[in-house]
Write a protein that holds these residues in place. Structure first.
Motif, PDB file in Angstrom:
ATOM      1  N   ALA A  30      -7.717   8.575 -20.991  1.00  0.00           N
ATOM      2  CA  ALA A  30      -6.453   8.095 -20.406  1.00  0.00           C
ATOM      3  C   ALA A  30      -6.717   6.899 -19.496  1.00  0.00           C
ATOM      4  CB  ALA A  30      -5.766   9.216 -19.627  1.00  0.00           C
ATOM      5  N   TYR A  31      -7.859   6.915 -18.801  1.00  0.00           N
ATOM      6  CA  TYR A  31      -8.220   5.756 -17.954  1.00  0.00           C
ATOM      7  C   TYR A  31      -8.466   4.531 -18.844  1.00  0.00           C
ATOM      8  CZ  TYR A  31     -10.647   2.707 -14.658  1.00  0.00           C
ATOM      9  OH  TYR A  31     -11.018   1.628 -13.872  1.00  0.00           O
ATOM     10  N   CYS A  32      -9.275   4.737 -19.899  1.00  0.00           N
ATOM     11  CA  CYS A  32      -9.591   3.611 -20.802  1.00  0.00           C
ATOM     12  C   CYS A  32      -8.321   3.062 -21.440  1.00  0.00           C
ATOM     13  CB  CYS A  32     -10.577   4.056 -21.884  1.00  0.00           C
ATOM     14  SG  CYS A  32     -12.188   4.525 -21.215  1.00  0.00           S
ATOM     15  N   GLU A  75      -0.437   3.624   6.922  1.00  0.00           N
ATOM     16  CA  GLU A  75      -1.387   3.747   8.034  1.00  0.00           C
ATOM     17  C   GLU A  75      -2.753   3.168   7.646  1.00  0.00           C
ATOM     18  OE1 GLU A  75      -2.782   7.520  10.442  1.00  0.00           O
ATOM     19  OE2 GLU A  75      -0.630   7.578  10.016  1.00  0.00           O
ATOM     20  N   LYS A  76      -3.211   3.556   6.432  1.00  0.00           N
ATOM     21  CA  LYS A  76      -4.486   3.053   5.921  1.00  0.00           C
ATOM     22  C   LYS A  76      -4.414   1.524   5.734  1.00  0.00           C
ATOM     23  CE  LYS A  76      -7.671   4.612   2.305  1.00  0.00           C
ATOM     24  NZ  LYS A  76      -7.763   5.330   1.018  1.00  0.00           N
ATOM     25  N   GLY A  77      -3.277   1.061   5.256  1.00  0.00           N
ATOM     26  CA  GLY A  77      -3.073  -0.369   5.060  1.00  0.00           C
ATOM     27  C   GLY A  77      -3.127  -1.117   6.385  1.00  0.00           C
ATOM     28  N   ASN A 131      -2.239  -7.459  -9.254  1.00  0.00           N
ATOM     29  CA  ASN A 131      -2.021  -6.051  -9.565  1.00  0.00           C
ATOM     30  C   ASN A 131      -3.384  -5.365  -9.584  1.00  0.00           C
ATOM     31  OD1 ASN A 131       0.849  -5.839  -9.935  1.00  0.00           O
ATOM     32  ND2 ASN A 131       0.632  -7.055 -11.799  1.00  0.00           N
ATOM     33  N   ASN A 132      -3.785  -4.832  -8.437  1.00  0.00           N
ATOM     34  CA  ASN A 132      -5.144  -4.315  -8.261  1.00  0.00           C
ATOM     35  C   ASN A 132      -5.208  -2.782  -8.228  1.00  0.00           C
ATOM     36  OD1 ASN A 132      -8.050  -4.443  -7.231  1.00  0.00           O
ATOM     37  ND2 ASN A 132      -7.023  -3.399  -5.534  1.00  0.00           N
ATOM     38  N   ALA A 133      -4.183  -2.144  -7.680  1.00  0.00           N
ATOM     39  CA  ALA A 133      -4.256  -0.690  -7.450  1.00  0.00           C
ATOM     40  C   ALA A 133      -4.573   0.054  -8.738  1.00  0.00           C
ATOM     41  CB  ALA A 133      -2.936  -0.195  -6.872  1.00  0.00           C
ATOM     42  N   LEU A 169     -18.869  -3.332 -11.496  1.00  0.00           N
ATOM     43  CA  LEU A 169     -18.975  -1.950 -11.024  1.00  0.00           C
ATOM     44  C   LEU A 169     -19.085  -2.012  -9.501  1.00  0.00           C
ATOM     45  CD1 LEU A 169     -21.332  -0.394 -13.724  1.00  0.00           C
ATOM     46  CD2 LEU A 169     -18.846  -0.213 -13.519  1.00  0.00           C
ATOM     47  N   VAL A 170     -18.123  -1.439  -8.846  1.00  0.00           N
ATOM     48  CA  VAL A 170     -17.964  -1.653  -7.404  1.00  0.00           C
ATOM     49  C   VAL A 170     -18.039  -0.326  -6.636  1.00  0.00           C
ATOM     50  CG1 VAL A 170     -16.478  -2.662  -5.643  1.00  0.00           C
ATOM     51  CG2 VAL A 170     -16.398  -3.562  -7.978  1.00  0.00           C
ATOM     52  N   ARG A 171     -18.769  -0.353  -5.528  1.00  0.00           N
ATOM     53  CA  ARG A 171     -18.860   0.800  -4.626  1.00  0.00           C
ATOM     54  C   ARG A 171     -17.504   0.987  -3.943  1.00  0.00           C
ATOM     55  NH1 ARG A 171     -22.564  -1.506  -1.333  1.00  0.00           N
ATOM     56  NH2 ARG A 171     -24.020  -1.867  -3.030  1.00  0.00           N
ATOM     57  N   SER A 172     -16.664   1.838  -4.513  1.00  0.00           N
ATOM     58  CA  SER A 172     -15.320   2.011  -3.949  1.00  0.00           C
ATOM     59  C   SER A 172     -14.948   3.488  -4.029  1.00  0.00           C
ATOM     60  CB  SER A 172     -14.315   1.169  -4.747  1.00  0.00           C
ATOM     61  OG  SER A 172     -14.101   1.770  -6.002  1.00  0.00           O
ATOM     62  N   GLU A 173     -13.679   3.769  -3.760  1.00  0.00           N
ATOM     63  CA  GLU A 173     -13.231   5.171  -3.808  1.00  0.00           C
ATOM     64  C   GLU A 173     -12.673   5.547  -5.176  1.00  0.00           C
ATOM     65  OE1 GLU A 173     -10.689   6.327  -0.464  1.00  0.00           O
ATOM     66  OE2 GLU A 173     -11.511   4.637   0.641  1.00  0.00           O
ATOM     67  N   CYS A 218       0.838  -1.215   0.000  1.00  0.00           N
ATOM     68  CA  CYS A 218       0.000   0.000   0.000  1.00  0.00           C
ATOM     69  C   CYS A 218       0.863   1.251   0.000  1.00  0.00           C
ATOM     70  CB  CYS A 218      -0.865   0.053   1.257  1.00  0.00           C
ATOM     71  SG  CYS A 218      -1.781  -1.449   1.569  1.00  0.00           S
ATOM     72  N   ARG A 219       0.385   2.296  -0.647  1.00  0.00           N
ATOM     73  CA  ARG A 219       1.169   3.534  -0.612  1.00  0.00           C
ATOM     74  C   ARG A 219       0.993   4.238   0.737  1.00  0.00           C
ATOM     75  NH1 ARG A 219      -2.173   7.793  -4.414  1.00  0.00           N
ATOM     76  NH2 ARG A 219      -4.238   7.142  -3.729  1.00  0.00           N
ATOM     77  N   ASP A 220      -0.196   4.078   1.351  1.00  0.00           N
ATOM     78  CA  ASP A 220      -0.478   4.703   2.637  1.00  0.00           C
ATOM     79  C   ASP A 220      -0.451   3.600   3.710  1.00  0.00           C
ATOM     80  OD1 ASP A 220      -1.636   5.791   4.909  1.00  0.00           O
ATOM     81  OD2 ASP A 220      -3.103   6.980   3.791  1.00  0.00           O
ATOM     82  N   LEU A 268       4.347   0.626  -0.777  1.00  0.00           N
ATOM     83  CA  LEU A 268       4.579   0.551  -2.229  1.00  0.00           C
ATOM     84  C   LEU A 268       3.815   1.678  -2.901  1.00  0.00           C
ATOM     85  CD1 LEU A 268       5.490  -0.872  -4.900  1.00  0.00           C
ATOM     86  CD2 LEU A 268       3.351  -2.144  -4.791  1.00  0.00           C
ATOM     87  N   ASP A 269       4.552   2.611  -3.491  1.00  0.00           N
ATOM     88  CA  ASP A 269       3.909   3.680  -4.264  1.00  0.00           C
ATOM     89  C   ASP A 269       4.180   3.403  -5.738  1.00  0.00           C
ATOM     90  OD1 ASP A 269       2.931   5.908  -5.461  1.00  0.00           O
ATOM     91  OD2 ASP A 269       4.037   7.352  -4.229  1.00  0.00           O
ATOM     92  N   LEU A 270       3.113   3.023  -6.444  1.00  0.00           N
ATOM     93  CA  LEU A 270       3.275   2.670  -7.857  1.00  0.00           C
ATOM     94  C   LEU A 270       3.530   3.888  -8.742  1.00  0.00           C
ATOM     95  CD1 LEU A 270       0.509  -0.048  -7.908  1.00  0.00           C
ATOM     96  CD2 LEU A 270       2.907  -0.463  -8.464  1.00  0.00           C
ATOM     97  N   ALA A 271       3.426   5.069  -8.145  1.00  0.00           N
ATOM     98  CA  ALA A 271       3.706   6.297  -8.896  1.00  0.00           C
ATOM     99  C   ALA A 271       5.167   6.711  -8.733  1.00  0.00           C
ATOM    100  CB  ALA A 271       2.781   7.417  -8.429  1.00  0.00           C
ATOM    101  N   VAL A 298     -13.952   6.536  -7.908  1.00  0.00           N
ATOM    102  CA  VAL A 298     -14.515   7.687  -8.634  1.00  0.00           C
ATOM    103  C   VAL A 298     -14.187   9.029  -7.962  1.00  0.00           C
ATOM    104  CG1 VAL A 298     -16.391   6.397  -9.711  1.00  0.00           C
ATOM    105  CG2 VAL A 298     -16.728   7.330  -7.429  1.00  0.00           C
ATOM    106  N   ARG A 299     -13.324   8.995  -6.945  1.00  0.00           N
ATOM    107  CA  ARG A 299     -13.070  10.192  -6.129  1.00  0.00           C
ATOM    108  C   ARG A 299     -12.679  11.440  -6.919  1.00  0.00           C
ATOM    109  NH1 ARG A 299      -7.902   7.696  -2.883  1.00  0.00           N
ATOM    110  NH2 ARG A 299      -8.510   5.719  -3.786  1.00  0.00           N
ATOM    111  N   HIS A 300     -12.043  11.250  -8.103  1.00  0.00           N
ATOM    112  CA  HIS A 300     -11.558  12.418  -8.858  1.00  0.00           C
ATOM    113  C   HIS A 300     -12.594  12.997  -9.816  1.00  0.00           C
ATOM    114  CE1 HIS A 300      -7.507  11.983  -7.379  1.00  0.00           C
ATOM    115  NE2 HIS A 300      -7.514  10.704  -7.724  1.00  0.00           N
TER     116      HIS A 300
END
Ligand SMILES: NC(=O)c1ccc[n+]([C@@H]2O[C@H](COP(=O)([O-])OP(=O)(O)OC[C@H]3O[C@@H](n4cnc5c(N)ncnc54)[C@H](OP(=O)(O)O)[C@@H]3O)[C@@H](O)[C@H]2O)c1
Length: 250
Positions: free
Chosen positions: A132-134, A7-9, A57-59, A165-169, A3-5, A30-33, A171-173
């Motif tokens: 870009a997402y597609c 604490e959250k992990g 590879n989910n992130a 289609l999953v109720r997740s975060e 996880c990149r965060d 792990l920060d994939l960016a 779509v935050r952007h």
């Protein structure tokens, strides 16, 4: 759990341990960016474990504004495709030594609307967050198929997944996507249900030798024609290796 965060992990790990007290869950940063974070993660992992049987590879990041990763890649291609590409490259020796092993690449139905813009892979000329997402999700499908082809005979399988289609975060952007997801919330999968196809591909006994396929709802699913094009897959492989400064021949 990579996880990149952290604490959250750790919070997520604690909630898993609360449900399954025997669960052996470890969190690592792990920060994939950031390719230096990916390399540091793998270096540490290689010191800590001598077997790896499943890599998921989910992130992912969706429709963020135009920003660049630490290495100057457009964020969505960077996190969704190039980061996992490098991570898998660095772990492939361990996966092969641990065979049988499985790699699951979490893509999306959105790959259908994608095409690979080889003339401007990193959206430097123009940027459309949806396209870009597609593109990045199509890259996931092409990567999984090309890697599966290259790994034939190694007992390491690779499949891609649409989780539903999953109720997740995710779509935050995007205000529009956030609105649509809250309007149709009842029709979305829970995160638990959304994980099932990835888990199925990772552990189902009947899939032990199945590779290079795409799955949705724990069943084989069709791939858009642009996701089945071997020439595009090879070209993307070469372009990705070049951007990352790696030579990945096998
Ligand atoms: N939700 C859907 O309807 C849907 C549909 C089709 C496909 N998918 C795919 O499913 C996968 C999981 O998405 P999700 O729906 O669970 O969305 P999510 O709730 O936003 O989860 C994405 C995860 O990726 C992590 N992440 C983002 N950038 C990262 C980075 N630079 N380094 C490491 N981790 C990073 C996030 O970390 P933080 O928690 O720190 O932000 C988060 O844990 C994605 O690949 C997505 O494209 C989702």
């Amino acid at each position: 759990m990579a996880c990149r965060d952290v604490e959250k992990g750790e919070e997520a790990a604690a909630s898993i341990r609360r449900i399954y007290c025997k669960a052996n869950v470890e969190v690592r940063e792990l920060d994939l960016a950031d390719t230096s974070s990916i390399r540091a993660f793998v270096q540490r992992l290689l010191r800590e474990v001598d077997h790896l049987h499943i890599l998921i590879n989910n992130a992912g990041v969706m429709m963020c504004p135009y920003v660049k990763t630490n290495d100057g890649f457009e964020m969505q291609l960077g996190v969704n495709h190039l980061g996992p590409f490098l991570l898998t490259y660095l772990l492939i020796g361990l996966l092969k030594r641990s065979a049988p092993a499985r790699i699951v690449v979490v893509s999306s139905l959105a790959h259908n609307a994608g095409w690979i813009r080889f003339h401007d892979l990193l959206s430097q000329g123009s940027y459309n967050s949806g396209l870009a997402y597609c593109q990045s999700k199509l890259a996931n499908v092409l990567f999984a198929r090309e890697l599966a082809r290259r790994l034939k005979g190694s007992s390491v399988t690779v499949n891609s997944v649409h989780p539903g289609l999953v109720r997740s975060e995710l779509v935050r952007h995007s205000t529009i996507m956030s609105l649509l997801f809250s309007l149709f919330s009842l029709f979305l999968k829970s995160p638990r249900d959304g994980a099932q196809t990835s888990i199925y591909c990772a552990v189902a006994e009947e899939l032990h030798s199945l590779t290079g396929k795409h799955f949705s709802d724990c069943a084989p699913a069709s791939v858009a024609p642009q996701g089945r094009n071997e020439e595009t897959a090879r070209k993307l492989w070469d372009a990705s290796s070049e951007l990352l400064g790696i030579v990945w021949d096998h």
